[in-house]
Design a protein around this motif. Structure first.
Motif, PDB file in Angstrom:
ATOM      1  N   PHE A 147       0.849  -1.183   0.000  1.00 12.62           N
ATOM      2  CA  PHE A 147       0.000   0.000   0.000  1.00 12.62           C
ATOM      3  C   PHE A 147       0.889   1.238   0.000  1.00 12.62           C
ATOM      4  O   PHE A 147       1.422   1.619   1.033  1.00 12.62           O
ATOM      5  N   VAL A 191      -6.885  -9.517  -0.520  1.00 11.53           N
ATOM      6  CA  VAL A 191      -6.695  -8.207  -1.132  1.00 11.53           C
ATOM      7  C   VAL A 191      -6.005  -8.395  -2.472  1.00 11.53           C
ATOM      8  O   VAL A 191      -5.207  -9.319  -2.654  1.00 11.53           O
ATOM      9  N   SER A 209      -4.332  -5.995  -5.952  1.00 11.09           N
ATOM     10  CA  SER A 209      -4.033  -4.710  -6.572  1.00 11.09           C
ATOM     11  C   SER A 209      -4.446  -4.696  -8.033  1.00 11.09           C
ATOM     12  O   SER A 209      -4.216  -3.712  -8.753  1.00 11.09           O
ATOM     13  N   LEU A 268     -10.278  -4.891  -1.355  1.00  6.73           N
ATOM     14  CA  LEU A 268     -10.209  -5.858  -0.262  1.00  6.73           C
ATOM     15  C   LEU A 268     -11.565  -6.523  -0.151  1.00  6.73           C
ATOM     16  O   LEU A 268     -12.592  -5.840  -0.073  1.00  6.73           O
ATOM     17  N   ARG A 328      -9.433  -0.486  -2.510  1.00 10.43           N
ATOM     18  CA  ARG A 328      -8.048  -0.519  -2.060  1.00 10.43           C
ATOM     19  C   ARG A 328      -7.470   0.891  -1.944  1.00 10.43           C
ATOM     20  O   ARG A 328      -6.576   1.132  -1.132  1.00 10.43           O
ATOM     21  N   THR A 355      -5.604   2.022   1.317  1.00  8.61           N
ATOM     22  CA  THR A 355      -4.241   2.558   1.281  1.00  8.61           C
ATOM     23  C   THR A 355      -4.142   3.872   2.034  1.00  8.61           C
ATOM     24  O   THR A 355      -3.200   4.091   2.815  1.00  8.61           O
TER      25      THR A 355
END
Length: 362
Positions: A272, A321, A323, A336, A351, A355
């Motif tokens: 993150f 999670v 990306s 997530l 996310r 973050t």
């Protein structure tokens, strides 16, 4: 021999399922922020730009993060969670859940159940979204069938979200199967971390050798600090979770690098904004807890609270999670997914918002 686009008869097709719609839980808290958070609070995908402070509430205790969406509730309870992003059409990516009654559920980003594939109960999931099978990219799913002490494989046909049982060679660990996770994916092969029923793990390679079944090979095995039921891999390291043994970080050959006494029932790992964290839940509390991925030193706790129209996560269970780009404004940088055992449904958080929460608390 099976070929691309035409599957061998040993594959079994799933059938789309009509979701069992239920009324959402009443809001447990008064909403925490103002109208500026509407984009994250809506049940459907967000379409507006996210404010810099979207979803984050300073409380002095756990960091409060607004839920972004809740998926359709279906019968069966929730087990492991996974992702099948679609690089060609991000908003058509799928989110997976392994119901405790067995099989696989595939959801779209609107939270609608697209397919329920019946089968054995799977205690762990690993996905290879871009597996090169006979010259074409085909998403694969692997699951740990603890009851039969086996690893099962599935292929996904994106058109119609069809799930097919995959002809897979027998993965037979020395001490049974309790869970698994993806170690790495390469051209025409994947490597899986297979957790045994004891304090033991094995690395297995699955590849397409042009035969009737995908070939399998045990690469190595090593002891674990304690019996583990969940795992995740990141940048060559393996992370394991055990309600009794806690969290552990190991090298790819099993050397212990760090551990933490935390009764982890589930875990996932991500980066993150340069901060690499393990996210874990103990299965009994109301928060998702974070740990430094290098040292496993405890960090902040995250309380996923109500949005303006979506109840928050009361009891975090399985979580994952990613990306990967899932499209829309909220999910362009990933999401997530958390199974709320109290509500009986999957819930997701952008996310981007996650973050901002972990970076602001650093």
């Amino acid at each position: 021999m099976f070929q691309s686009r035409r599957f061998d008869p040993v594959f079994q097709r799933s059938t789309p399922s009509r979701p069992d719609l239920r009324r959402p839980r009443s809001l447990a808290r008064a909403f925490a922020v103002g109208v500026s958070l509407l984009a994250l609070a809506a049940c459907g995908p967000a379409t507006d730009e996210l404010p810099e402070d979207a979803g984050l509430e300073e409380t002095g205790g756990p960091v409060e993060l607004l839920v972004t969406a809740a998926f359709t509730a279906v019968e069966g309870g929730g087990g492991a969670v996974g992702f099948l992003p679609d690089p060609q059409a991000p908003s058509l990516g799928l989110v997976l859940s392994a119901p405790r009654i067995g099989g696989l559920d595939l959801y779209d980003l609107d939270g609608v159940l697209k397919t329920r594939h019946t089968g054995e109960r799977l205690s762990g999931l690993a996905t290879a979204p871009n597996f090169e099978l006979r010259g074409e990219s085909l998403p694969l799913i692997f699951g740990a069938a603890a009851d039969s002490q086996a690893v099962r494989g599935f292929a996904v046909v994106r058109d119609g979200a069809q799930v097919l049982d995959l002809p897979l060679g027998a993965i037979e660990p020395l001490d049974g199967v309790s869970g698994l996770c993806l170690m790495r994916e390469g051209t025409g092969f994947v490597e899986l971390v297979v957790l045994s029923t004891g304090a033991h793990a094995e690395i297995w390679r699955v590849r397409d050798a042009g035969e009737d079944q995908l070939s399998v090979e045990r690469i190595r095995d090593f002891p674990l600090p304690a019996p583990a039921r969940q795992c995740a891999a990141f940048d060559g390291d393996i992370y394991t979770a055990s309600p009794a043994g806690g969290l552990a970080r190991l090298t790819a050959d099993g050397t212990l690098l760090a551990d933490a006494r935390y009764p982890a029932a589930s875990l996932t790992i991500g980066e993150f904004n340069g901060t690499r964290l393990v996210l874990a839940a103990d299965g009994n509390g109301e928060t998702v807890d974070t740990f430094d991925a290098a040292t496993l030193e405890a960090g902040i706790s995250i309380d996923i609270v109500d949005g303006l129209s979506t109840p928050g996560v009361q009891s975090p269970g399985a979580l994952a999670v990613t990306s990967a780009d899932y499209g829309y404004t909220a999910y362009a940088n990933g999401l997530l997914a958390v199974y709320d055992t109290d509500a009986g449904r999957l819930k997701v958080v952008s996310r981007d918002a996650l973050t901002r929460a972990v970076v602001a608390a650093d």
